[in-house]
Design a protein around this motif. Structure first.
Motif, short mmCIF file in Angstrom:
data_model
loop_
_atom_site.label_atom_id
_atom_site.label_comp_id
_atom_site.label_asym_id
_atom_site.label_seq_id
_atom_site.Cartn_x
_atom_site.Cartn_y
_atom_site.Cartn_z
N TRP A 44 -31.25 28.15 20.22
CA TRP A 44 -31.54 26.82 20.73
C TRP A 44 -33.03 26.54 20.58
CZ3 TRP A 44 -28.35 25.94 25.85
CH2 TRP A 44 -26.99 26.04 25.55
N THR A 45 -33.38 25.26 20.50
CA THR A 45 -34.76 24.85 20.28
C THR A 45 -35.48 24.61 21.61
OG1 THR A 45 -34.08 23.77 18.24
CG2 THR A 45 -36.23 23.14 19.15
N PRO A 46 -36.56 25.35 21.89
CA PRO A 46 -37.33 25.10 23.10
C PRO A 46 -38.06 23.76 23.00
CG PRO A 46 -37.98 27.20 22.07
CD PRO A 46 -37.06 26.49 21.13
N LEU A 47 -38.03 22.98 24.08
CA LEU A 47 -38.70 21.68 24.11
C LEU A 47 -39.84 21.65 25.13
CD1 LEU A 47 -35.51 19.42 24.01
CD2 LEU A 47 -36.99 20.07 22.09
N GLU A 48 -39.63 22.32 26.26
CA GLU A 48 -40.63 22.29 27.34
C GLU A 48 -40.41 23.51 28.23
OE1 GLU A 48 -41.21 20.02 31.60
OE2 GLU A 48 -40.05 19.02 30.06
N PHE A 49 -41.52 24.11 28.67
CA PHE A 49 -41.46 25.17 29.67
C PHE A 49 -42.71 25.08 30.52
CE2 PHE A 49 -42.41 29.35 31.38
CZ PHE A 49 -41.21 29.67 31.97
N GLN A 50 -42.54 25.09 31.82
CA GLN A 50 -43.65 25.01 32.76
C GLN A 50 -43.30 25.87 33.97
OE1 GLN A 50 -44.81 24.10 36.48
NE2 GLN A 50 -43.10 22.84 35.94
#
Length: 158
Positions: A44-50
């Motif tokens: 899967w494609t990462p889009l955002e991580f915080q």
């Protein structure tokens, strides 16, 4: 009109890691560490991580599945006792539809060969979402990744 339903369940997973407790806890607490294991689908494609790991802090993770569906996780940390426990609440969304809301507790304890981790998630699936065991499966895959991360030779990059 959408039928409004709630389906409650509890997921409990115990894992034993051949790694010291501070390393296992740190895998949850440090953004760079958590980003390396907190995924259940490598394609899967990462889009955002915080990650803002503190009581009152938040965490968000958005990824796109291979069919383009956006899977979004949004959490809020309620209680953290370093090297002992983490309590947080989170919701999961598919595109713009909230599919679940959860309260999770993770406890950690040293053991002679490393660390015991107990994860308990009290989840409510919403409005007819049929999980069919995928939450348990995804969480277990994530914890398999956690094992690979914390049990890796600490002298090598992970």
């Amino acid at each position: 009109m959408t039928e409004r339903t709630t389906e409650h369940t509890t997921i409990t997973i115990e894992r034993h890691f051949k790694a010291p407790l501070p390393r296992v806890f740190g895998a949850w607490a440090v953004a760079e560490n958590k980003r390396q294991w907190f995924a259940c689908h490598g394609d899967w494609t990462p889009l955002e991580f915080q990650l803002d790991f503190r009581p009152g802090g938040s965490e968000s993770n958005r990824v796109a599945s291979t069919d383009g569906v956006i899977h979004a996780y949004q959490g809020r940390y309620i209680d953290i006792v370093p090297n002992e426990r983490i309590i947080y609440a989170f919701d999961m969304m598919l595109d713009d539809k909230r599919i679940s809301v959860s309260l999770a507790t993770v406890t950690f304890a040293p053991e002679p060969a490393g660390t015991t981790m107990l994860f308990t998630e009290q989840v409510v699936f919403l409005d007819g979402y049929g999980d069919n065991g995928s939450r348990l499966m995804g969480t277990e895959i994530g914890f398999d990744n956690l094992r690979l991360y914390v049990e890796a030779d600490e002298r090598r990059p992970n």
